[in-house]
Design a protein around this motif. Structure first.
Motif, PDB file in Angstrom:
ATOM      1  N   VAL A  24       0.840  -1.206   0.000  1.00  0.00           N
ATOM      2  CA  VAL A  24       0.000   0.000   0.000  1.00  0.00           C
ATOM      3  C   VAL A  24       0.872   1.252   0.000  1.00  0.00           C
ATOM      4  O   VAL A  24       0.614   2.200  -0.744  1.00  0.00           O
ATOM      5  CB  VAL A  24      -0.974  -0.007   1.196  1.00  0.00           C
ATOM      6  CG1 VAL A  24      -1.642   1.337   1.376  1.00  0.00           C
ATOM      7  CG2 VAL A  24      -2.025  -1.103   1.009  1.00  0.00           C
ATOM      8  N   VAL A  25       1.917   1.262   0.822  1.00  0.00           N
ATOM      9  CA  VAL A  25       2.819   2.411   0.868  1.00  0.00           C
ATOM     10  C   VAL A  25       3.495   2.608  -0.482  1.00  0.00           C
ATOM     11  O   VAL A  25       3.629   3.745  -0.959  1.00  0.00           O
ATOM     12  CB  VAL A  25       3.853   2.255   2.012  1.00  0.00           C
ATOM     13  CG1 VAL A  25       4.985   3.254   1.886  1.00  0.00           C
ATOM     14  CG2 VAL A  25       3.164   2.403   3.362  1.00  0.00           C
ATOM     15  N   ALA A  44       3.946  13.856   8.107  1.00  0.00           N
ATOM     16  CA  ALA A  44       3.157  13.116   9.102  1.00  0.00           C
ATOM     17  C   ALA A  44       2.763  11.746   8.555  1.00  0.00           C
ATOM     18  O   ALA A  44       2.752  10.760   9.292  1.00  0.00           O
ATOM     19  CB  ALA A  44       1.917  13.912   9.501  1.00  0.00           C
ATOM     20  N   ASN A  45       2.461  11.676   7.257  1.00  0.00           N
ATOM     21  CA  ASN A  45       2.154  10.387   6.636  1.00  0.00           C
ATOM     22  C   ASN A  45       3.349   9.449   6.719  1.00  0.00           C
ATOM     23  O   ASN A  45       3.198   8.256   6.986  1.00  0.00           O
ATOM     24  CB  ASN A  45       1.754  10.579   5.175  1.00  0.00           C
ATOM     25  CG  ASN A  45       0.415  11.251   5.024  1.00  0.00           C
ATOM     26  OD1 ASN A  45      -0.453  11.117   5.873  1.00  0.00           O
ATOM     27  ND2 ASN A  45       0.247  11.998   3.946  1.00  0.00           N
ATOM     28  N   HIS A  46       4.542   9.994   6.476  1.00  0.00           N
ATOM     29  CA  HIS A  46       5.756   9.173   6.544  1.00  0.00           C
ATOM     30  C   HIS A  46       5.984   8.659   7.968  1.00  0.00           C
ATOM     31  O   HIS A  46       6.276   7.478   8.160  1.00  0.00           O
ATOM     32  CB  HIS A  46       6.978   9.976   6.074  1.00  0.00           C
ATOM     33  CG  HIS A  46       7.057  10.108   4.597  1.00  0.00           C
ATOM     34  ND1 HIS A  46       7.818   9.275   3.818  1.00  0.00           N
ATOM     35  CD2 HIS A  46       6.469  10.979   3.751  1.00  0.00           C
ATOM     36  CE1 HIS A  46       7.700   9.623   2.551  1.00  0.00           C
ATOM     37  NE2 HIS A  46       6.878  10.660   2.480  1.00  0.00           N
ATOM     38  N   VAL A  47       5.862   9.541   8.948  1.00  0.00           N
ATOM     39  CA  VAL A  47       6.065   9.143  10.341  1.00  0.00           C
ATOM     40  C   VAL A  47       5.065   8.054  10.727  1.00  0.00           C
ATOM     41  O   VAL A  47       5.444   7.017  11.282  1.00  0.00           O
ATOM     42  CB  VAL A  47       5.950  10.363  11.287  1.00  0.00           C
ATOM     43  CG1 VAL A  47       5.916   9.916  12.746  1.00  0.00           C
ATOM     44  CG2 VAL A  47       7.096  11.340  11.054  1.00  0.00           C
ATOM     45  N   CYS A  51       6.125   4.179  11.481  1.00  0.00           N
ATOM     46  CA  CYS A  51       5.865   3.732  12.849  1.00  0.00           C
ATOM     47  C   CYS A  51       5.016   2.456  12.816  1.00  0.00           C
ATOM     48  O   CYS A  51       5.313   1.482  13.514  1.00  0.00           O
ATOM     49  CB  CYS A  51       5.173   4.839  13.632  1.00  0.00           C
ATOM     50  SG  CYS A  51       4.947   4.478  15.383  1.00  0.00           S
ATOM     51  N   LEU A  52       3.990   2.448  11.984  1.00  0.00           N
ATOM     52  CA  LEU A  52       3.140   1.267  11.842  1.00  0.00           C
ATOM     53  C   LEU A  52       3.923   0.091  11.272  1.00  0.00           C
ATOM     54  O   LEU A  52       3.842  -1.033  11.784  1.00  0.00           O
ATOM     55  CB  LEU A  52       1.937   1.581  10.952  1.00  0.00           C
ATOM     56  CG  LEU A  52       1.044   0.388  10.600  1.00  0.00           C
ATOM     57  CD1 LEU A  52       0.415  -0.200  11.854  1.00  0.00           C
ATOM     58  CD2 LEU A  52      -0.017   0.793   9.597  1.00  0.00           C
ATOM     59  N   MET A  53       4.707   0.331  10.218  1.00  0.00           N
ATOM     60  CA  MET A  53       5.482  -0.769   9.634  1.00  0.00           C
ATOM     61  C   MET A  53       6.529  -1.295  10.609  1.00  0.00           C
ATOM     62  O   MET A  53       6.822  -2.489  10.632  1.00  0.00           O
ATOM     63  CB  MET A  53       6.115  -0.340   8.308  1.00  0.00           C
ATOM     64  CG  MET A  53       5.111  -0.224   7.181  1.00  0.00           C
ATOM     65  SD  MET A  53       5.837  -0.028   5.552  1.00  0.00           S
ATOM     66  CE  MET A  53       6.585   1.585   5.668  1.00  0.00           C
ATOM     67  N   ASP A  97      11.805  13.388   3.701  1.00  0.00           N
ATOM     68  CA  ASP A  97      10.985  12.177   3.809  1.00  0.00           C
ATOM     69  C   ASP A  97      11.768  11.068   4.504  1.00  0.00           C
ATOM     70  O   ASP A  97      11.217  10.318   5.318  1.00  0.00           O
ATOM     71  CB  ASP A  97      10.530  11.702   2.428  1.00  0.00           C
ATOM     72  CG  ASP A  97       9.446  12.569   1.823  1.00  0.00           C
ATOM     73  OD1 ASP A  97       8.915  13.458   2.543  1.00  0.00           O
ATOM     74  OD2 ASP A  97       9.129  12.372   0.638  1.00  0.00           O
ATOM     75  N   LEU A  98      13.053  10.959   4.187  1.00  0.00           N
ATOM     76  CA  LEU A  98      13.893   9.950   4.837  1.00  0.00           C
ATOM     77  C   LEU A  98      14.017  10.232   6.332  1.00  0.00           C
ATOM     78  O   LEU A  98      13.998   9.314   7.154  1.00  0.00           O
ATOM     79  CB  LEU A  98      15.272   9.890   4.187  1.00  0.00           C
ATOM     80  CG  LEU A  98      15.292   9.405   2.735  1.00  0.00           C
ATOM     81  CD1 LEU A  98      16.689   9.540   2.150  1.00  0.00           C
ATOM     82  CD2 LEU A  98      14.804   7.978   2.646  1.00  0.00           C
TER      83      LEU A  98
END
Length: 130
Positions: A24-25, A44-47, A51-53, A97-98
């Motif tokens: 999905v990512v 915020a989407n990246h964080v 974090c979820l992954m 983003d990194l």
């Protein structure tokens, strides 16, 4: 009933959830979307995603001996996403983003340490005087 399920079933479920999240990512990262999905602030989407992954990777592939490879592979995945986005005309490579990916992984590690500490050393209930 969940109580009677073997541990391997949970591990496999977390592994499948991780690989589904990875797909999905990737789709969200490479699709020509006009607006970012999720929060309006891309970082915020990246964080949140990393974090979820990190949580899914930790539950799906547990073990202290796998800790550094787990985080390295996850952050390497973020680097691959940025490198693939670089030549795309509707995307761009972003070093921030990194950094946001790293913050997401570190956030998970910090949350995990906090939860483990709270479970090992629960606070005694405070007795307030009337």
């Amino acid at each position: 009933m969940l109580v009677f399920m073997p541990e391997g079933v949970f591990r496999r479920a977390f592994q499948l959830a991780l690989w589904g999240c990875v797909l999905v990512v990737a789709w969200l990262a490479f699709a020509p979307l006009m607006e970012p999905a999720g929060f309006s602030w891309d970082k915020a989407n990246h964080v949140l995603a990393f974090c979820l992954m990190a949580a899914l990777a930790d539950a799906g592939y547990p073990g202290r001996d796998r800790e550094w490879p787990r985080w390295g592979l996850l952050l390497g995945y973020g680097l691959v996403i940025e490198l693939v986005q670089w030549p795309l005309p509707y995307r761009e490579l972003s070093w921030l983003d990194l950094v946001a990916n790293l913050v997401g992984v570190l956030l998970y590690i910090g949350l995990r340490a906090w939860v483990v500490r709270r479970l090992r050393h629960p606070r005694a209930p405070s007795h307030s005087r009337p």
